[in-house]
Design a protein around this motif. Structure first.
Motif, short mmCIF file in Angstrom:
data_model
loop_
_atom_site.label_atom_id
_atom_site.label_comp_id
_atom_site.label_asym_id
_atom_site.label_seq_id
_atom_site.Cartn_x
_atom_site.Cartn_y
_atom_site.Cartn_z
N LYS A 254 -33.95 -31.54 21.16
CA LYS A 254 -34.08 -30.67 19.99
C LYS A 254 -33.51 -29.29 20.27
O LYS A 254 -32.84 -28.69 19.42
N ALA A 255 -33.74 -28.78 21.47
CA ALA A 255 -33.22 -27.46 21.83
C ALA A 255 -31.70 -27.45 21.83
O ALA A 255 -31.07 -26.51 21.33
N ILE A 256 -31.09 -28.48 22.37
CA ILE A 256 -29.63 -28.56 22.41
C ILE A 256 -29.07 -28.64 20.99
O ILE A 256 -28.07 -28.00 20.66
N GLU A 257 -29.72 -29.41 20.14
CA GLU A 257 -29.27 -29.50 18.75
C GLU A 257 -29.33 -28.13 18.08
O GLU A 257 -28.41 -27.73 17.35
N THR A 258 -30.38 -27.37 18.34
CA THR A 258 -30.52 -26.04 17.75
C THR A 258 -29.41 -25.11 18.24
O THR A 258 -28.82 -24.36 17.45
N LEU A 259 -29.12 -25.15 19.54
CA LEU A 259 -28.04 -24.32 20.08
C LEU A 259 -26.70 -24.71 19.46
O LEU A 259 -25.86 -23.85 19.16
N MET A 290 -22.87 -33.42 12.53
CA MET A 290 -23.11 -31.98 12.39
C MET A 290 -23.85 -31.71 11.08
O MET A 290 -24.80 -30.91 11.05
N ARG A 291 -23.44 -32.37 10.00
CA ARG A 291 -24.09 -32.16 8.71
C ARG A 291 -25.58 -32.54 8.78
O ARG A 291 -26.44 -31.79 8.29
N LEU A 295 -28.90 -30.01 8.24
CA LEU A 295 -29.97 -30.25 7.28
C LEU A 295 -31.33 -30.24 7.96
O LEU A 295 -32.31 -29.71 7.42
N ARG A 296 -31.39 -30.81 9.17
CA ARG A 296 -32.67 -30.83 9.90
C ARG A 296 -33.07 -29.43 10.35
O ARG A 296 -34.25 -29.08 10.35
N THR A 297 -32.09 -28.63 10.76
CA THR A 297 -32.39 -27.35 11.43
C THR A 297 -32.49 -26.18 10.46
O THR A 297 -33.42 -25.38 10.55
N ILE A 298 -31.53 -26.06 9.54
CA ILE A 298 -31.54 -24.89 8.64
C ILE A 298 -31.68 -25.27 7.17
O ILE A 298 -31.70 -24.39 6.31
N GLY A 299 -31.78 -26.57 6.88
CA GLY A 299 -32.06 -27.00 5.53
C GLY A 299 -30.91 -26.95 4.56
O GLY A 299 -31.11 -27.10 3.35
#
Length: 315
Positions: A254-259, A290-291, A295-299
């Motif tokens: 999850k952290a890597i996806e956020t970065l 990426m899309r 959507l998961r991270t910033i909506g």
């Protein structure tokens, strides 16, 4: 030509905002000539106490025909004096640029400089700025904004990004990059970049987890498995996974996806690369992955971020 830079201070001003003076000092050094002359001014002149008590000498308000007038901010919004507001209003009429740092935007708004303009301020004060001055188009998640000669910035270190952008506009990107290197800055932040930082939000406490996150941020194109991150942290995969979750409150994946989302968002806002190139550059492999991560991270999807950035640039 020497450009006059005025920096307005008042009791309780944020001392860090004076870092803009260092940017112009180094610009003079880089150019080998006095490209800028810095003057610190206040309503009555003399010694003015900063937010942590250190006093700075100033001259009283006088001629306001600066090339650029900076309005410092405070740690808390304060009641503007009529003399300060009147001086800023007059300076805007006779100076080439006005720049408000952090809560300095409240002074600029009180003077009527931000009506109908896009503006930003410290994220913690943005909604108060919008509530008190509804004619201002507040964008609360921006490092800095320029709208028709009036600049505003987020708080604290964002004043350095603002000053560097002004130097870049005056003297070119090579000079701005040279100053950033001298100031030991990690990179030049664009005005459209978010005030939010995933690295700060994770708040890892140990050097090993910080080292793994730094490795990840610098190598987003790689396949960042737990094994590879654990190696960067000098831990076994099991020890790393346990320590990472304990220190950041989330899984390594999850952290890597956020970065990756944060890095991709910055590239999208800069507007130089198409989405497929950005997906490869940030390790998503393809635009669809990426899309879904956006959507998961910033909506919102990358296309919405790009449209918003284009609208802001056009404005």
């Amino acid at each position: 030509m020497t450009r006059r830079i005025g920096i307005v201070i008042f009791p309780g001003f944020q001392a860090l905002d004076l870092a803009v003076g260092t940017v112009f000092e180094l610009a003079n050094d880089a150019m080998g000539m006095p490209a800028y002359a810095i003057e610190i001014v206040s309503e009555r002149g003399g010694l003015i106490a900063s937010s942590f008590g250190a006093a700075v000498d100033s001259r009283p308000f006088g001629a306001a025909d600066f090339d650029t007038l900076f309005i410092c901010g405070t740690s808390a919004v304060f009641e503007d004096s009529p003399g300060l507001v009147a001086f800023v209003r007059h300076a805007a009429a006779v100076s080439r640029r006005v720049a408000a740092i952090c809560t300095g935007a409240f002074v600029a708004a009180e003077a009527g400089l931000l009506d109908g303009r896009r503006a930003t301020t410290h994220w913690a004060k943005a909604r108060e700025l919008q509530r008190r001055f509804p004619a201002v188009r507040v964008e609360e998640d921006r490092i800095f904004i320029e709208d028709r000669g009036v600049w505003t910035s987020a708080g604290m270190t964002a004043c350095i990004d603002l000053a560097l952008a002004i130097v870049e506009a005056d003297l070119g990107p090579d000079v701005a990059r040279d100053i950033a290197r001298r100031m030991v800055m990690y990179h030049l932040r664009t005005g459209g970049q978010s005030q939010y930082s995933a690295m700060l939000e994770m708040r890892p406490s140990s050097d090993r987890i910080q080292r793994a996150l730094a490795f990840a941020r610098e190598n987003l194109r790689l396949e960042l498995t737990v094994e590879r991150l654990a190696e960067a942290a000098s831990l076994s995969p099991r020890q790393f996974s346990r320590a990472f979750r304990a220190e950041t409150g989330q899984s390594p994946a999850k952290a890597i996806e956020t970065l990756r989302v944060e890095a991709a968002r910055r590239l999208i806002e800069e507007g130089r690369l198409p989405n497929d190139a950005i997906a490869r550059e940030t390790g998503f492999a393809d635009p669809d992955r990426m899309r879904r991560a956006f959507l998961r991270t910033i909506g919102q999807p990358p296309q919405a971020v790009r449209r918003s950035a284009r609208s802001a640039a056009a404005a």
